[in-house]
Design a protein around this motif. Structure first.
Motif, PDB file in Angstrom:
ATOM      1  N   UNK A   9      -1.010 -16.109 -17.823  1.00 24.61           N
ATOM      2  CA  UNK A   9       0.258 -16.678 -17.390  1.00 24.61           C
ATOM      3  C   UNK A   9       0.855 -15.895 -16.220  1.00 24.61           C
ATOM      4  N   UNK A  10       0.384 -14.696 -15.966  1.00 20.05           N
ATOM      5  CA  UNK A  10       0.870 -13.852 -14.892  1.00 20.05           C
ATOM      6  C   UNK A  10       0.099 -14.204 -13.624  1.00 20.05           C
ATOM      7  N   UNK A  11       0.792 -14.763 -12.644  1.00 19.56           N
ATOM      8  CA  UNK A  11       0.125 -15.196 -11.411  1.00 19.56           C
ATOM      9  C   UNK A  11      -0.491 -14.031 -10.646  1.00 19.56           C
ATOM     10  N   UNK A  12      -0.015 -12.820 -10.904  1.00 19.13           N
ATOM     11  CA  UNK A  12      -0.581 -11.661 -10.213  1.00 19.13           C
ATOM     12  C   UNK A  12      -1.835 -11.153 -10.912  1.00 19.13           C
ATOM     13  N   UNK A  13      -2.143 -11.666 -12.091  1.00 20.75           N
ATOM     14  CA  UNK A  13      -3.313 -11.269 -12.880  1.00 20.75           C
ATOM     15  C   UNK A  13      -3.329  -9.769 -13.148  1.00 20.75           C
ATOM     16  N   UNK A  14      -2.147  -9.171 -13.186  1.00 22.48           N
ATOM     17  CA  UNK A  14      -2.058  -7.746 -13.451  1.00 22.48           C
ATOM     18  C   UNK A  14      -2.558  -6.872 -12.315  1.00 22.48           C
ATOM     19  N   UNK A  15      -2.784  -7.457 -11.162  1.00 21.52           N
ATOM     20  CA  UNK A  15      -3.331  -6.706 -10.027  1.00 21.52           C
ATOM     21  C   UNK A  15      -2.263  -5.815  -9.408  1.00 21.52           C
ATOM     22  N   UNK A  16      -2.681  -4.659  -8.899  1.00 21.99           N
ATOM     23  CA  UNK A  16      -1.730  -3.802  -8.194  1.00 21.99           C
ATOM     24  C   UNK A  16      -1.361  -4.401  -6.834  1.00 21.99           C
ATOM     25  N   UNK A  17      -0.256  -3.960  -6.299  1.00 22.64           N
ATOM     26  CA  UNK A  17       0.182  -4.425  -4.977  1.00 22.64           C
ATOM     27  C   UNK A  17      -0.845  -4.025  -3.919  1.00 22.64           C
ATOM     28  N   UNK A  85      -7.874 -12.849 -10.894  1.00 27.12           N
ATOM     29  CA  UNK A  85      -7.658 -12.762  -9.457  1.00 27.12           C
ATOM     30  C   UNK A  85      -6.263 -13.283  -9.160  1.00 27.12           C
ATOM     31  N   UNK A  86      -5.459 -12.519  -8.411  1.00 31.06           N
ATOM     32  CA  UNK A  86      -4.075 -12.940  -8.192  1.00 31.06           C
ATOM     33  C   UNK A  86      -3.960 -14.198  -7.338  1.00 31.06           C
ATOM     34  N   UNK A  94      -9.642  -8.613  -6.651  1.00 26.59           N
ATOM     35  CA  UNK A  94     -10.732  -7.844  -7.266  1.00 26.59           C
ATOM     36  C   UNK A  94     -12.108  -8.443  -6.993  1.00 26.59           C
ATOM     37  N   UNK A  95     -12.166  -9.764  -6.878  1.00 24.29           N
ATOM     38  CA  UNK A  95     -13.464 -10.422  -6.690  1.00 24.29           C
ATOM     39  C   UNK A  95     -13.232 -11.776  -6.001  1.00 24.29           C
TER      40      UNK A  95
END
Length: 173
Positions: A9-17, A85-86, A94-95
């Motif tokens: 549900x997180x559009x950022x996929x937990x990715x760092x800035x 992937x964000x 990430x990929x």
């Protein structure tokens, strides 16, 4: 859990800035503005497609086209979430996602944006939709997709170039 949000549900996929990826516009904002303008101008009767009133067959075609466009976009968003992937810009990719709808187009979400705006023109009987759809297509190509492609080429090199050379930017080109 390696900073990955597993609920999709997180559009950022937990990715760092990652501030190295920036684009010239905010695509959802431009899309919503085009959708609003098409709807309001269509309801006001500006630049009608058919005279003297809306044709049911064109309206139904517009609704079907909008539904198809949304389906394509949601498939793209869902797959990005599953691949962690964000979706928004400014987060570390990430990929490269190359399966599912991404086997047929590198930009299903942008296809959805352009398709919905254009389809709303048919729904609301106005040429404003196709005109703003063309505008959005051009803006996305110049100010969003081109910077994204430069970023992906720099980050993933040959892997991205191979994908780019075998999968169209849009569906047919």
């Amino acid at each position: 859990n390696n900073n990955i949000n597993n609920n999709n549900m997180d559009a950022t996929a937990g990715a760092p800035r990652d501030n190295s990826m920036s684009v010239g516009i905010f695509p959802p904002g431009h899309t919503l503005a085009c959708m609003g303008a098409t709807t309001l101008l269509g309801l006001a009767g500006y630049m009608p497609m058919s005279q003297p009133r809306r044709r049911l067959d064109v309206t139904l075609l517009g609704l079907a086209s909008a539904g198809l466009s949304l389906g394509i976009g949601f498939m793209g968003i869902d797959l990005l979430g599953k691949e962690h992937t964000p979706v928004p810009h400014g987060y570390k990719v990430r990929r490269i996602v190359t399966k599912g709808i991404y086997e047929y187009t590198r930009n299903p979400i942008y296809i959805a944006f352009v398709g919905v705006v254009t389809s709303l023109g048919m729904v609301f009987n106005t040429w404003v939709g196709p005109l703003l759809g063309s505008y959005l297509f051009s803006v996305l190509n110049l100010f969003v997709i081109s910077p994204e492609e430069r970023y992906l080429k720099k980050k993933f090199g040959k892997e991205y170039l191979d994908y780019k050379n075998t999968t169209p930017r849009w569906f047919l080109f």
